[in-house]
Design an enzyme around this catalytic site. Structure first.
Site, PDB file in Angstrom:
ATOM      1  N   PHE A 109       0.808  -1.273  -0.058  1.00  0.00           N
ATOM      2  CA  PHE A 109       0.045  -0.026  -0.109  1.00  0.00           C
ATOM      3  C   PHE A 109       0.845   1.270   0.101  1.00  0.00           C
ATOM      4  O   PHE A 109       1.847   1.357   0.886  1.00  0.00           O
ATOM      5  CB  PHE A 109      -0.819  -0.038   1.309  1.00  0.00           C
ATOM      6  CG  PHE A 109      -2.194  -0.797   0.861  1.00  0.00           C
ATOM      7  CD1 PHE A 109      -2.096  -2.575   1.012  1.00  0.00           C
ATOM      8  CD2 PHE A 109      -3.490  -0.428   1.072  1.00  0.00           C
ATOM      9  CE1 PHE A 109      -3.086  -3.102   1.053  1.00  0.00           C
ATOM     10  CE2 PHE A 109      -4.552  -1.391   0.858  1.00  0.00           C
ATOM     11  CZ  PHE A 109      -4.259  -2.756   0.583  1.00  0.00           C
ATOM     12  N   GLU A 292      -1.464  -6.023  13.140  1.00  0.00           N
ATOM     13  CA  GLU A 292      -0.599  -6.710  13.439  1.00  0.00           C
ATOM     14  C   GLU A 292      -0.873  -7.495  14.849  1.00  0.00           C
ATOM     15  O   GLU A 292      -0.547  -8.677  15.169  1.00  0.00           O
ATOM     16  CB  GLU A 292       0.604  -5.707  13.944  1.00  0.00           C
ATOM     17  CG  GLU A 292       1.995  -6.581  14.404  1.00  0.00           C
ATOM     18  CD  GLU A 292       3.179  -5.777  14.494  1.00  0.00           C
ATOM     19  OE1 GLU A 292       3.822  -5.460  13.436  1.00  0.00           O
ATOM     20  OE2 GLU A 292       3.351  -5.100  15.378  1.00  0.00           O
TER      21      GLU A 292
HETATM   22  C1  UD2 Z   1       3.953  -0.861  11.985  1.00  0.00           C
HETATM   23  C2  UD2 Z   1       4.257  -2.140  11.330  1.00  0.00           C
HETATM   24  C3  UD2 Z   1       3.132  -2.224  10.102  1.00  0.00           C
HETATM   25  C4  UD2 Z   1       1.759  -2.184  10.760  1.00  0.00           C
HETATM   26  C5  UD2 Z   1       1.646  -0.843  11.595  1.00  0.00           C
HETATM   27  C6  UD2 Z   1       0.363  -0.881  12.606  1.00  0.00           C
HETATM   28  C7  UD2 Z   1       6.637  -2.480  11.331  1.00  0.00           C
HETATM   29  C8  UD2 Z   1       7.877  -2.200  10.741  1.00  0.00           C
HETATM   30  N1  UD2 Z   1       5.720  -2.073  10.677  1.00  0.00           N
HETATM   31  O1  UD2 Z   1       4.347   0.138  11.171  1.00  0.00           O
HETATM   32  O2  UD2 Z   1       3.154  -3.270   9.468  1.00  0.00           O
HETATM   33  O3  UD2 Z   1       1.540  -3.243  11.468  1.00  0.00           O
HETATM   34  O4  UD2 Z   1       2.794  -0.822  12.568  1.00  0.00           O
HETATM   35  O5  UD2 Z   1       0.519   0.164  13.475  1.00  0.00           O
HETATM   36  O6  UD2 Z   1       6.665  -2.838  12.476  1.00  0.00           O
HETATM   37  N2  UD2 Z   1       0.390   3.231   4.767  1.00  0.00           N
HETATM   38  C9  UD2 Z   1       0.390   4.210   3.724  1.00  0.00           C
HETATM   39  N3  UD2 Z   1      -0.026   5.553   3.977  1.00  0.00           N
HETATM   40  C10 UD2 Z   1      -0.333   5.934   5.143  1.00  0.00           C
HETATM   41  C11 UD2 Z   1      -0.020   5.183   6.461  1.00  0.00           C
HETATM   42  C12 UD2 Z   1       0.352   3.872   6.029  1.00  0.00           C
HETATM   43  O7  UD2 Z   1       0.426   3.665   2.520  1.00  0.00           O
HETATM   44  O8  UD2 Z   1      -0.763   6.925   5.555  1.00  0.00           O
HETATM   45  C13 UD2 Z   1       0.882   1.974   4.540  1.00  0.00           C
HETATM   46  C14 UD2 Z   1       2.237   1.680   4.099  1.00  0.00           C
HETATM   47  O9  UD2 Z   1       2.547   0.679   3.102  1.00  0.00           O
HETATM   48  C15 UD2 Z   1       2.938   1.818   5.373  1.00  0.00           C
HETATM   49  C16 UD2 Z   1       2.177   0.673   6.112  1.00  0.00           C
HETATM   50  O10 UD2 Z   1       0.772   1.250   5.846  1.00  0.00           O
HETATM   51  O11 UD2 Z   1       4.267   1.030   4.880  1.00  0.00           O
HETATM   52  C17 UD2 Z   1       2.418   0.715   7.651  1.00  0.00           C
HETATM   53  O12 UD2 Z   1       2.169   2.088   7.968  1.00  0.00           O
HETATM   54  P1  UD2 Z   1       3.308   2.679   8.812  1.00  0.00           P
HETATM   55  O13 UD2 Z   1       4.635   2.417   8.263  1.00  0.00           O
HETATM   56  O14 UD2 Z   1       3.161   4.072   9.277  1.00  0.00           O
HETATM   57  O15 UD2 Z   1       3.335   1.977  10.267  1.00  0.00           O
HETATM   58  P2  UD2 Z   1       4.558   1.620  11.213  1.00  0.00           P
HETATM   59  O16 UD2 Z   1       5.735   2.258  10.789  1.00  0.00           O
HETATM   60  O17 UD2 Z   1       4.005   2.044  12.725  1.00  0.00           O
END
Ligand code: UD2
Length: 345
Positions: A109, A292
């Protein structure tokens, strides 16, 4: 953003992915529960699992029954591989899996400002992800114009799925389960044998090959893989959530940033996360780590058939310990506040 999604011949325009599903012709959680029991195995006539065949004459080091990694555990207590560099020979395992010539789908995504990560993700994927395998990246985005043109290897392509923009990042991460369920049903099921779900804000740094493939492969979260007591895993601990795991239970804590497996097994799991999060929403609760949390609950009671070490998803935020000999994929550093539609953590 003028998002359009075509489902069963109907065109739906510009709506938020967190709207109640009964407003739209998408499967409701109740419908989804009804047919949660899905066909096992692959379509008749397609590629078949189970023949670990290799051509004759391949040159590789003789395997040993005595020597191997001694600094880490390379088998789980349900007796499936726990994969680290040095526990497999890429020459052997890639030859076996390539012979089956599976079609691999990557669901990723890139919504809102996350489109900026696509170039690095795709370019590095072309260099290191299942090289010489047939791979289709399904890019779910609200802005098709931002999907970069990348030189793709033979048998590899990009397929864009347009979805609505979102106001909250939580909507995007949970919405992934809904949109992936719909699109697997409608399209991907006919086009792939394996499916991976991945976060876009990551780069491949070293090969991810046939050793990552299995019926259901999950990656140990880098933050909790070594000395964390199961009661300190960040599982959902509120009994009112469908993702609840009580104290005293748990194997590992898995990341939702990379997971994969046979198409139908992944479909079942993605749909499970979708249905469970819809049930939570009805009860006005959102699991602590969104999908998750649901993923971790499922994998506790439905054990994965391969566990991949944190080599398969490290983070540029963290120092690299000695037991991580190879970083295969790593989450990039990002300014959460700037990149997310509703800011911060
Ligand atoms: C963690 C997890 C992720 C998910 C999330 C839930 C890791 C490395 N990643 O990531 O898999 O479980 O927590 O809280 O542990 N995205 C968009 N647009 C947005 C927001 C998200 O495209 O505005 C998509 C994109 O592919 C991104 C993914 O969703 O890589 C996960 O979102 P994040 O990277 O903001 O979440 P993060 O880093 O907290």
């Amino acid at each position: 953003m003028g998002a359009t999604y075509i489902y069963s011949g109907l065109t739906i325009s510009s709506f938020s992915s967190c709207q109640p599903s009964e407003y739209y012709p998408v499967p409701s959680a109740a419908d989804a529960v009804k047919d949660l029991e899905i066909k096992d195995g692959l379509e008749k006539g397609s590629w078949k699992i189970g023949d670990l065949k290799m051509q004759s004459g391949l040159q590789y080091a003789q395997p040993s029954t005595q020597k191997g990694r001694t600094d880490v555990n390379s088998v789980t207590n349900w007796n499936v591989p726990l994969v680290w560099a040095g526990t497999f020979d890429p020459v052997v395992i890639d030859a076996i899996y390539k012979k089956m010539d599976p079609r691999v789908a990557v669901v990723v995504f890139a919504v809102g400002k996350y489109t900026r990560f696509l170039k690095g993700f795709l370019e590095s994927g072309e260099k290191y992800f299942l090289v010489d395998f047939r791979v289709t990246y399904y890019i779910f985005t609200d802005d098709e114009q931002q999907v970069p043109r990348i030189e793709m290897g033979k048998g590899r392509k990009i397929s864009v799925v347009t979805i609505p923009s979102a106001k909250r990042w939580q909507e995007v991460v949970l919405g992934r389960m809904k949109w992936a369920t719909i699109t697997i049903d409608k399209q991907i099921r006919n086009e792939a044998d394996y499916l991976f779900m991945m976060d876009v804000d990551s780069l491949f740094h070293n090969p991810v090959g046939g050793e990552s493939l299995s019926r259901l492969s999950a990656v140990l979260h880098r933050g909790y893989y070594k000395n964390t007591h199961r009661d300190a895993f960040p599982y959902e601990r509120r009994s009112t959530s469908r993702a609840y795991i009580p104290a005293g239970e748990g194997d590992y804590y898995y990341t939702a940033a990379v997971w994969g497996g046979y198409l139908e097994d992944m479909y079942k799991l993605v749909k499970y996360c979708y249905v469970q999060s819809e049930e939570d929403a009805k009860n006005r609760i959102e699991a602590v780590w969104q999908e998750e949390s649901h993923l971790n609950k499922y994998l506790l009671y439905n054990k994965p058939t391969k566990v991949l070490s944190p080599e398969y998803l490290w983070s540029d935020y963290d120092a690299i310990p000695a037991d991580i000999q190879v970083i295969r994929i790593s989450q990039v550093v990002k300014n959460y506040k700037e990149v997310r539609p509703n800011g911060g953590h």
